[in-house]
Design a protein around this motif. Structure first.
Motif, PDB file in Angstrom:
ATOM      1  N   ARG A   7       0.833  -1.205   0.000  1.00  0.00           N
ATOM      2  CA  ARG A   7       0.000   0.000   0.000  1.00  0.00           C
ATOM      3  C   ARG A   7       0.871   1.260   0.000  1.00  0.00           C
ATOM      4  O   ARG A   7       0.547   2.249  -0.676  1.00  0.00           O
ATOM      5  CB  ARG A   7      -0.924   0.002   1.213  1.00  0.00           C
ATOM      6  N   HIS A   8       1.975   1.229   0.703  1.00  0.00           N
ATOM      7  CA  HIS A   8       2.857   2.397   0.690  1.00  0.00           C
ATOM      8  C   HIS A   8       3.440   2.604  -0.701  1.00  0.00           C
ATOM      9  O   HIS A   8       3.491   3.750  -1.194  1.00  0.00           O
ATOM     10  CB  HIS A   8       3.985   2.231   1.705  1.00  0.00           C
ATOM     11  N   THR A   9       3.869   1.533  -1.346  1.00  0.00           N
ATOM     12  CA  THR A   9       4.411   1.660  -2.701  1.00  0.00           C
ATOM     13  C   THR A   9       3.333   2.135  -3.656  1.00  0.00           C
ATOM     14  O   THR A   9       3.609   2.918  -4.582  1.00  0.00           O
ATOM     15  CB  THR A   9       5.003   0.319  -3.171  1.00  0.00           C
TER      16      THR A   9
ATOM     17  N   LEU B  94       3.172   5.771  -3.214  1.00  0.00           N
ATOM     18  CA  LEU B  94       4.310   6.399  -3.887  1.00  0.00           C
ATOM     19  C   LEU B  94       4.064   6.524  -5.380  1.00  0.00           C
ATOM     20  O   LEU B  94       4.456   7.513  -6.009  1.00  0.00           O
ATOM     21  CB  LEU B  94       5.584   5.578  -3.648  1.00  0.00           C
ATOM     22  N   ASP B  95       3.404   5.544  -5.950  1.00  0.00           N
ATOM     23  CA  ASP B  95       3.153   5.530  -7.394  1.00  0.00           C
ATOM     24  C   ASP B  95       2.006   6.454  -7.788  1.00  0.00           C
ATOM     25  O   ASP B  95       2.096   7.190  -8.772  1.00  0.00           O
ATOM     26  CB  ASP B  95       2.849   4.094  -7.829  1.00  0.00           C
ATOM     27  N   THR B  96       0.926   6.431  -7.008  1.00  0.00           N
ATOM     28  CA  THR B  96      -0.306   7.100  -7.436  1.00  0.00           C
ATOM     29  C   THR B  96      -0.680   8.321  -6.613  1.00  0.00           C
ATOM     30  O   THR B  96      -1.455   9.164  -7.073  1.00  0.00           O
ATOM     31  CB  THR B  96      -1.481   6.108  -7.370  1.00  0.00           C
ATOM     32  N   GLY B  97      -0.185   8.395  -5.388  1.00  0.00           N
ATOM     33  CA  GLY B  97      -0.609   9.472  -4.504  1.00  0.00           C
ATOM     34  C   GLY B  97      -1.999   9.272  -3.939  1.00  0.00           C
ATOM     35  O   GLY B  97      -2.559  10.190  -3.308  1.00  0.00           O
ATOM     36  N   ASP B  98      -2.568   8.083  -4.110  1.00  0.00           N
ATOM     37  CA  ASP B  98      -3.921   7.799  -3.630  1.00  0.00           C
ATOM     38  C   ASP B  98      -3.979   7.877  -2.105  1.00  0.00           C
ATOM     39  O   ASP B  98      -3.290   7.102  -1.421  1.00  0.00           O
ATOM     40  CB  ASP B  98      -4.328   6.393  -4.102  1.00  0.00           C
ATOM     41  N   PRO B  99      -4.796   8.782  -1.542  1.00  0.00           N
ATOM     42  CA  PRO B  99      -4.893   8.873  -0.074  1.00  0.00           C
ATOM     43  C   PRO B  99      -5.358   7.576   0.572  1.00  0.00           C
ATOM     44  O   PRO B  99      -4.956   7.254   1.697  1.00  0.00           O
ATOM     45  CB  PRO B  99      -5.902   9.999   0.138  1.00  0.00           C
TER      46      PRO B  99
ATOM     47  N   ARG C  52      -2.379   5.453   1.055  1.00  0.00           N
ATOM     48  CA  ARG C  52      -1.581   5.967   2.173  1.00  0.00           C
ATOM     49  C   ARG C  52      -2.204   5.569   3.509  1.00  0.00           C
ATOM     50  O   ARG C  52      -1.512   5.104   4.422  1.00  0.00           O
ATOM     51  CB  ARG C  52      -1.484   7.481   2.067  1.00  0.00           C
ATOM     52  N   ASP C  53      -3.518   5.709   3.612  1.00  0.00           N
ATOM     53  CA  ASP C  53      -4.186   5.358   4.867  1.00  0.00           C
ATOM     54  C   ASP C  53      -4.122   3.850   5.111  1.00  0.00           C
ATOM     55  O   ASP C  53      -3.972   3.410   6.258  1.00  0.00           O
ATOM     56  CB  ASP C  53      -5.643   5.828   4.824  1.00  0.00           C
ATOM     57  N   GLY C  54      -4.234   3.064   4.046  1.00  0.00           N
ATOM     58  CA  GLY C  54      -4.119   1.617   4.195  1.00  0.00           C
ATOM     59  C   GLY C  54      -2.749   1.211   4.679  1.00  0.00           C
ATOM     60  O   GLY C  54      -2.602   0.291   5.494  1.00  0.00           O
ATOM     61  N   ALA C  55      -1.705   1.893   4.184  1.00  0.00           N
ATOM     62  CA  ALA C  55      -0.344   1.598   4.629  1.00  0.00           C
ATOM     63  C   ALA C  55      -0.172   1.944   6.101  1.00  0.00           C
ATOM     64  O   ALA C  55       0.439   1.184   6.872  1.00  0.00           O
ATOM     65  CB  ALA C  55       0.665   2.372   3.787  1.00  0.00           C
ATOM     66  N   ARG C  56      -0.732   3.074   6.517  1.00  0.00           N
ATOM     67  CA  ARG C  56      -0.628   3.466   7.925  1.00  0.00           C
ATOM     68  C   ARG C  56      -1.329   2.455   8.829  1.00  0.00           C
ATOM     69  O   ARG C  56      -0.794   2.065   9.879  1.00  0.00           O
ATOM     70  CB  ARG C  56      -1.250   4.847   8.119  1.00  0.00           C
TER      71      ARG C  56
ATOM     72  N   LEU D 259       9.968  -0.069   6.855  1.00  0.00           N
ATOM     73  CA  LEU D 259       8.776   0.634   7.334  1.00  0.00           C
ATOM     74  C   LEU D 259       9.134   1.962   7.996  1.00  0.00           C
ATOM     75  O   LEU D 259       8.377   2.941   7.908  1.00  0.00           O
ATOM     76  CB  LEU D 259       8.004  -0.257   8.307  1.00  0.00           C
ATOM     77  N   ALA D 260      10.272   1.994   8.671  1.00  0.00           N
ATOM     78  CA  ALA D 260      10.706   3.257   9.286  1.00  0.00           C
ATOM     79  C   ALA D 260      10.975   4.304   8.211  1.00  0.00           C
ATOM     80  O   ALA D 260      10.608   5.486   8.354  1.00  0.00           O
ATOM     81  CB  ALA D 260      11.954   3.031  10.131  1.00  0.00           C
ATOM     82  N   ARG D 261      11.619   3.900   7.125  1.00  0.00           N
ATOM     83  CA  ARG D 261      11.845   4.838   6.031  1.00  0.00           C
ATOM     84  C   ARG D 261      10.518   5.238   5.390  1.00  0.00           C
ATOM     85  O   ARG D 261      10.314   6.412   5.036  1.00  0.00           O
ATOM     86  CB  ARG D 261      12.763   4.214   4.971  1.00  0.00           C
ATOM     87  N   ALA D 262       9.618   4.283   5.240  1.00  0.00           N
ATOM     88  CA  ALA D 262       8.323   4.584   4.632  1.00  0.00           C
ATOM     89  C   ALA D 262       7.556   5.622   5.443  1.00  0.00           C
ATOM     90  O   ALA D 262       6.919   6.522   4.885  1.00  0.00           O
ATOM     91  CB  ALA D 262       7.504   3.306   4.494  1.00  0.00           C
ATOM     92  N   ALA D 263       7.610   5.483   6.763  1.00  0.00           N
ATOM     93  CA  ALA D 263       6.893   6.427   7.620  1.00  0.00           C
ATOM     94  C   ALA D 263       7.429   7.841   7.474  1.00  0.00           C
ATOM     95  O   ALA D 263       6.724   8.821   7.771  1.00  0.00           O
ATOM     96  CB  ALA D 263       6.984   5.972   9.073  1.00  0.00           C
TER      97      ALA D 263
END
Length: 973
Positions: free
Chosen positions: A658-660, A663-668, A671-675, A710-714
């Motif tokens: 979900r984070h990737t 990164l690709d789409t900017g879909d909120p 982003r929320d799913g990754a969090r 994950l730390a870098r992703a955050a």
């Protein structure tokens, strides 16, 4: 016009670099022709009563007495009294002519009839197996012969150290499999006989088990340790190697002889080139080095193999591998090593001709493995029909057997079958792995029966396929996984299933794998029909759990080319237990399955559910129905572990994908799913480490790389805002100071600008701030191993230029260099401002067009720094003076950093850099080595040091030469 031309040249050079980078990094994917697996559980069947056999009559042959013991043991396990064994009995074994070597016939009586002891023994082992499996022993007089005549097994866990402390570390990635290690002494008598006796007991147990499973050959690591090189002059007087070899032959010759006496052929195995210090020195003297196409080198190895065959008459052949070797395979305290040096078709053919000549002299066989793993001109031998023909075509010799893994790659799932097994005129055997090194290392249920049968039946279209080689324990690091040792320690029964099924299928590939699994469950766990059916149902689900829980399906079901390599279908879990957090992996995995992220995420949860159903099936069985309640406890514990592990992996894959996607789409939503997934991963991770962190048999996965990722992703979104802030600050600074000399100098460096002291300071302060902040943002403020060298390089470059210029020249150089550095930093910040460093690296790995444009411009800007410095200096110092100072300034950081990295070590430096930047798999350096795997020359830092040093010297010499020429011209009358 001159500026425009220079820009175009620089962009052209950048375009060339971008083209080369694209050629190395381009991601391509095509669907893989993966065999479909639909395992089912065998239908329940009533348990046949064991036959009433009070005595067993066998001829006086050790092989037949051992086989008769297996029948007696089976009857005892089924509750009968142990039968006596003699010359005659209720079950009679008889030798009579007319049948093939390993064929037998079971006549009424019952009477086992065969023409050879091997045939009669096979019949007795079949009777024992039927009794254990609760099946009827049918004496119908039908002749039974094995479909495949050569059925090899590895040594299992024979000789492997059972040291809890070494397993507890979890990081011993040694691949050494020398089974004699625990018996080796550094000095005379060189061998510990008590340790040899222990190894001998383990070896005999393996031989007995292998025979019962239908195998007739065993592969034993070893070669040079049995060679004295007597008469060749390899060893100097007083060298201990010959005496040690004599001791090894005396100690272990009788151990391997036992297998031969029991009807099991023995094949030694070695990596080539096998070396020792005196042998290497000898080859340097006599051949001039390790020239593997030189017949003189192979005459030495031919003599060595002839000596082995002569001194160890019970060894039936030699198995050779050329694609792996090096320090990871070295046994500590043992100076025998291997080196990957046979890398061309000519070298392979020269090697095989020499070894086959030795085999012909002694009536032995050579097994050559096609496992070449990308090294040299023969790197695609394992997977390419064309390469197979190019390397081995025309090399016809019936003593040559070619051994190849069943999958088109390593022992992963989601791979096509290896179609190189369908070509060639050589005798062929197929390699299988029981303890799946990439799929839980034997800690997880993994019933491979259906896939293995499909593979065998496919390859039998080639009439030259005549055997199998089953790895019971082998493959991967032997001490970095679960402390489970075949036939010795832990729940080894879990992967014993695959050894049993392949052994049976090799004799009869038409058998139903579901029935074979059920037979194995009855002989291993229980004769209770309810228990058997429940366990079979659980095992029938095991492949669904493994292939979804440990693989990201939308990626795994493709053949991928990325980063200049062919990454495996698992990829996101490095080797066996390191979920990786690097951008290269996740960028590639996501890019291949970009349109199926929801499916990839759902697979993780589904796999956890499948594992939970398996656990419920086994846990619901009655403990009283199990032959050994401890085995039930271990089975349930393994499934508890699988449920827990798959929960952690499901949360992690969701967070990473979900984070990737964001990164690709900017879909909120992404982003929320990754969090949310990161929040779920934390407690699951903590519980996994708490529960299994100290469990040696079911060890916790190494989550260090996942945590780093994950730390870098955050930090990606905060870094994007930081980049935007820096850009805004720069924009405001230029807006406010647009009419100031410093701003004009940085935006129009080709013009001379008279500046105040403050302006002269801002000319380098503003670019320096942009450089520092942009690189800090790029590294998430968390990778000093990247940031510090970059800043040191800039600082050294600036200091040298500043120290070699004065007055207005210094200001003009600062403005010119600062302008280009500022442009380069703004370009970087502009990319980082999109969605942080993660998006920067995602685009670098996966966006072909975007990467090409960015690399071309970035390289042009990098080269522009030197061009701008030269242009600013030339007006005052002339061409030679300008070129000299630029060379000295550019060479100094190259030399200094090269010296530092050379002192630290390139592998160590790259490891520190990669650990903090999370660009490549974290486990790469720990297991394979970054330099080795990516073929990075380890002399690179020294080369950088020398090139930098030459540049500095040349930079100092150019102005002096120009002055001398100028002086000579002035003095001329």
């Amino acid at each position: 016009m001159r500026v425009v031309a220079a820009v175009l040249v620089l962009l052209g050079l950048g375009g060339v670099v971008a083209w080369q980078v694209d050629d190395a990094l381009r991601v391509t994917a095509r669907p893989a022709d993966v065999p479909v697996e639909r395992p089912v559980a065998a239908a329940p069947r009533p348990l046949a009563p064991p036959p009433a056999i009070a005595s067993i009559g066998v001829p006086d042959d050790p092989r037949l007495r051992l086989a008769a013991t297996a029948v007696a043991d089976a009857l005892v396990e089924r509750g009968r009294s142990r039968p006596t064994t003699g010359a005659t009995g209720g079950l009679q074994a008889r030798l009579e002519p007319g049948l093939p070597d390993e064929a037998y016939r079971l006549d009424p009586g019952p009477v086992v009839v065969g023409s050879t002891p091997d045939g009669v023994a096979a019949g007795l082992y079949t009777v024992a197996d039927r009794i254990r499996a609760g099946a009827e022993v049918v004496a119908d007089g039908r002749v039974v012969a094995p479909r495949l005549g050569l059925r090899l097994t590895d040594l299992g866990a024979v000789g492997l150290p059972d040291d809890p402390a070494r397993f507890a570390g979890g990081a011993d990635y040694s691949l050494n499999s020398d089974v004699v290690g625990t018996a080796v002494l550094p000095d005379a008598p060189f061998v510990d006989q008590a340790a040899v006796d222990g190894i001998s007991r383990q070896f005999r147990a393996l031989v007995h088990h292998a025979l019962a499973d239908g195998y007739n050959a065993v592969v034993v690591p070893g070669f040079l340790e049995y060679v004295t090189f007597d008469g060749l002059g390899v060893h100097a007087a007083g060298d201990p190697h010959p005496e040690r070899a004599e001791a090894m032959i005396a100690a272990f010759g009788p151990v391997w002889r036992y297998a031969h006496e029991m009807g099991v052929e023995v094949y030694l195995s070695t990596d080539m080139l096998a070396l020792s210090p005196p042998l290497r020195a000898f080859l340097e003297r006599e051949v001039g080095g390790l020239h593997t196409e030189d017949e003189r080198l192979w005459r030495v190895y031919r003599a060595a193999l002839s000596e082995v065959f002569e001194r160890l008459p019970d060894v039936d052949g030699m198995m050779i591998r050329i694609g792996e070797g090096g320090s990871a395979y070295r046994f500590a305290g043992w100076d025998y090593t291997s080196e990957i040096a046979v890398t061309t078709p000519g070298a392979v053919r020269a090697m095989l001709r020499a070894f086959l000549a030795a085999a012909a002299e002694h009536d032995r066989e050579i097994v050559f493995r096609t496992w070449s793993v990308g090294i040299g001109e023969v790197g695609d031998l394992h997977t390419s029909r064309d390469a197979y023909e190019r390397v081995l075509g025309g090399l016809d010799d019936d003593r040559l057997i070619v051994s190849t893994k069943y999958a088109l790659g390593d022992f992963y799932s989601h791979l096509p079958l290896n179609d190189t097994l369908l070509v060639g005129q050589h005798r062929r055997i197929v390699e299988f792995q029981s303890r799946r090194e990439f799929e839980g290392m034997g800690a997880l249920p993994d019933d491979m029966g259906e896939l293995h049968r499909h593979a065998l039946r496919t390859f039998l279209a080639n009439p030259r396929v005549e055997g199998v080689w089953t790895w019971r324990q082998g493959g991967g690091p032997l001490l970095a996984g679960p402390r489970v040792l075949d036939l010795r320690t832990g729940f080894w029964q879990l992967y014993d299933l695959n050894s049993y099924v392949v052994g049976r299928l090799a004799r009869d590939p038409e058998q139903d794998p579901a029935d074979l699994t059920a037979d194995w469950v009855r002989r291993t766990f229980s004769h209770d029909p309810a228990v058997v059916h429940a366990v079979c149902r659980a095992l029938a689900l095991s492949r669904e759990a493994i292939t979804t829980g440990l693989y990201v399906g939308p990626y795994a079901r493709h053949r991928v080319r990325a980063l200049g390599l062919e990454p495996p279908p698992m990829m996101w879990i490095f080797e066996w237990d390191i979920p990786t957090g690097d951008s290269a992996t996740w960028g590639t995995v996501y890019a291949v399955g970009r349109d199926r992220v929801d499916e990839a995420v759902a697979e993780g949860s589904a796999a956890t559910g499948t594992a939970r159903r398996m656990r419920e099936l086994v846990a619901a069985t009655d403990p009283a129905g199990w032959r050994d309640p401890v085995l039930r406890e271990r089975f349930v514990a393994a499934l508890d572990y699988q449920v827990d592990l798959f929960g952690v992996l499901a949360a992690y894959r969701t967070a990473a994908l979900r984070h990737t996607q964001w990164l690709d789409t900017g879909d909120p939503g992404a982003r929320d799913g990754a969090r949310a997934a990161r929040a779920a991963y934390g407690p699951l991770r903590a519980e996994h480490l708490r529960r299994y962190g100290d469990d040696l048999a079911l060890p916790a996965y190494n989550l260090t790389a996942a945590d780093l990722g994950l730390a870098r992703a955050a930090r990606d979104e905060p870094m994007a805002w930081a980049a935007r802030g820096v850009l805004l600050g720069l924009a405001l600074a230029f807006a406010l100071g647009w009419r100031r000399p410093w701003a004009r100098a940085l935006t129009r460096p080709w013009r001379r600008v008279e500046a105040s002291r403050a302006d002269r300071a801002l000319v380098w302060v503003v670019p320096a701030a942009a450089v520092v902040l942009s690189r800090a943002v790029l590294t998430w403020f968390a990778a000093p191993a990247h940031l510090v060298p970059v800043l040191v390089a800039w600082a050294l470059f600036a200091v040298v230029l500043r120290s070699t210029t004065r007055g207005p020249t210094r200001s003009r150089v600062a403005a010119a260099v600062g302008a280009v550095a500022l442009l380069r930093s703004v370009l970087l910040l502009g990319v980082l401002a999109v969605r942080g460093p993660g998006a920067y690296w995602f685009g670098f790995w996966t966006d072909q067009a975007g990467r090409a444009v960015y690399v071309a411009v970035a390289v042009a800007a990098f080269l522009g720094v030197f061009a701008a410095a030269y242009a600013a200096l030339r007006g005052d110092l002339g061409r030679a003076g300008a070129a000299g100072r630029v060379l000295a300034a550019a060479g100094t950081p190259l030399a200094v950093l090269g010296a530092v990295v050379a002192a630290v070590g390139l592998e160590r430096a790259l490891t520190a850099w990669n650990d903090q930047s999370a660009l490549l798999p974290w486990g790469l350096s720990r297991i394979l080595g970054i330099t080795a795997h990516l073929e990075v020359p380890t002399v690179l830092p020294v080369v950088a040091l020398l090139v930098g040093g030459v540049a500095v010297l040349l930079g100092a010499a150019l102005p002096l030469g120009a002055r001398r020429r100028s002086g000579a011209t002035t003095a001329r009358p």
